[in-house]
Design an enzyme around this catalytic site. Structure first.
Site, mmCIF file in Angstrom:
data_model
loop_
_atom_site.group_PDB
_atom_site.id
_atom_site.type_symbol
_atom_site.label_atom_id
_atom_site.label_comp_id
_atom_site.label_asym_id
_atom_site.label_seq_id
_atom_site.Cartn_x
_atom_site.Cartn_y
_atom_site.Cartn_z
ATOM 1 C CE LYS A 163 40.674 32.531 37.909
ATOM 2 N NZ LYS A 163 41.954 32.663 38.472
HETATM 3 C C1 LIG Z 1 43.268 34.519 31.034
HETATM 4 C C2 LIG Z 1 44.164 34.012 32.406
HETATM 5 N N1 LIG Z 1 44.993 33.389 32.368
HETATM 6 C C3 LIG Z 1 45.667 33.055 33.334
HETATM 7 C C4 LIG Z 1 45.175 33.125 34.898
HETATM 8 C C5 LIG Z 1 45.907 32.787 36.186
HETATM 9 O O1 LIG Z 1 45.529 31.479 36.709
HETATM 10 P P1 LIG Z 1 45.421 31.695 38.151
HETATM 11 O O2 LIG Z 1 44.663 32.803 39.033
HETATM 12 O O3 LIG Z 1 44.906 30.172 38.734
HETATM 13 O O4 LIG Z 1 46.796 31.897 38.599
HETATM 14 C C6 LIG Z 1 43.863 33.650 34.656
HETATM 15 C C7 LIG Z 1 43.287 33.911 36.157
HETATM 16 O O5 LIG Z 1 42.502 34.968 36.393
HETATM 17 C C8 LIG Z 1 43.179 34.300 33.631
HETATM 18 O O6 LIG Z 1 42.025 34.718 33.758
#
Ligand SMILES: Cc1ncc(COP(=O)(O)O)c(C=O)c1O
Length: 324
Positions: free
Chosen positions: A43
């Site tokens: 992120k």
């Molecule tokens: C631990 C974790 N995995 C997966 C995701 C999913 O990513 P995206 O928000 O880009 O779809 C996030 C997003 O908040 C996350 O914090």
């Protein structure tokens, strides 16, 4: 080379083959290991881009306050960029998130408001609504809104996608990604499909979320929505950052399977990853019958295990949840 500040360490993360957790999968599987980012998660990439875009658009002025609803990882990324660029941060999050995640955000100078999970998104107590209200009350503040801010997916179009294409020398055949806001899957998929439209894009969803059903029917299935334990993936809203047209299919993973696979990655690959990474590995296992020996599957591992030591990495917690 010496970097000017911590934000310059974002991106260019390694890719590593999985060796011991892919039994019965005919293809090679490589993980894009995003905990190497300075905030220990993918992120950081979109946090930087959302802030740069807000500056460009004049929404964020010197000394301003960044407001966001975040389960932790986006907050960490935003906090690091905010420190480097001179902003304050206020985050709203839910009471389902690891306490470690909240403590870590406070450690990097952010204010954090914990909101109830079990309320509808439009409820004034929800973490979405509280972020909106705070941004209206606080002067010189901006609510970045990662779900609907397209600078999120753009970050992955500009960085994650090109990195994977280059690291695999264009040989990637399948991309498997956990989906929350959809920024990672949509931006990365857009870039990869532009290079090779045949790359298959598989979204990983959880039970309790409606993303898979929405992809298949175009409708929010209220009966599919209920509280679940996996953190970071699955939604009860449809974020505009998810470009469903780029996703070939969704698979769903249970809280238990995701948790146990996370432990396997730590024990058998030496990758101390977060909970959604185990879910992503289960996603790869679910498509094994579609894979050939010559395929190269890339699975994105979003974050680090340090944020889950009191949960997935704690045997008492696993027993309490009846996972072992
Ligand atoms: C631990 C974790 N995995 C997966 C995701 C999913 O990513 P995206 O928000 O880009 O779809 C996030 C997003 O908040 C996350 O914090």
């Amino acid at each position: 080379m010496i970097l000017n500040n911590i934000t310059e360490a974002i991106g260019n993360t390694p890719m590593v083959y999985l060796n011991n957790t892919v039994d019965g999968i005919p293809a090679k599987v490589a993980a894009k290991v995003e905990y190497f980012n300075p905030g220990n998660s993918i992120k950081d990439r979109m946090a930087l881009n959302m802030i740069l875009k807000a500056e460009e658009e004049g929404k964020l002025k010197p000394g301003g306050t960044i407001i966001e609803g975040t389960s932790g990882n986006t907050g960490m990324g935003l906090a690091l960029v905010a420190i480097a660029r001179g902003y304050k941060c206020i985050f709203t999050t839910t009471d389902k998130q690891s306490k470690e995640k909240v403590d870590i955000l406070r450690a990097v100078g952010a204010k954090v408001e914990v909101c109830p999970t079990a309320v509808a998104p439009e409820d004034p107590r929800s973490y979405y609504s509280r972020a909106q209200t705070l941004s209206e009350e606080i002067e010189n503040s901006v609510y970045l809104n990662q779900y609907f801010n397209l600078a999120n997916q753009e970050a992955h179009y500009m960085t994650t996608g090109p990195e994977i294409w280059k690291q695999t020398e264009g040989k990637i055949t399948h991309l498997v990604v956990g989906v929350g806001t959809g920024g990672t899957i949509s931006g990365t998929a857009k870039y990869l499909k532009e290079q090779n439209p045949d790359v298959k894009i598989i979204g990983v969803d959880t039970y309790g979320s409606t993303l898979k059903e929405y992809h298949e029917t175009g409708k929010i299935d209220e009966s599919a929505i209920y509280p679940y334990i996996t953190e970071g993936i699955g939604e009860d809203i449809i974020p505009s950052n998810i470009d469903f047209s780029l996703i070939d299919k969704f698979v769903k993973v249970t809280d238990q399977d995701g948790a146990l696979a996370t432990r396997e990655l730590a024990e058998r690959e030496g990758m101390f990853v977060g909970y959604s990474c185990g879910s992503a590995l289960c996603g790869v296992r679910q498509i094994k019958d579609e894979l050939k020996e010559t395929d190269l599957v890339v699975v994105v591992f979003h974050d680090h295990g340090s944020r889950y030591v009191g949960k997935v990495y704690n045997d008492d917690w696993l027993k309490e949840k009846n996972f072992i």
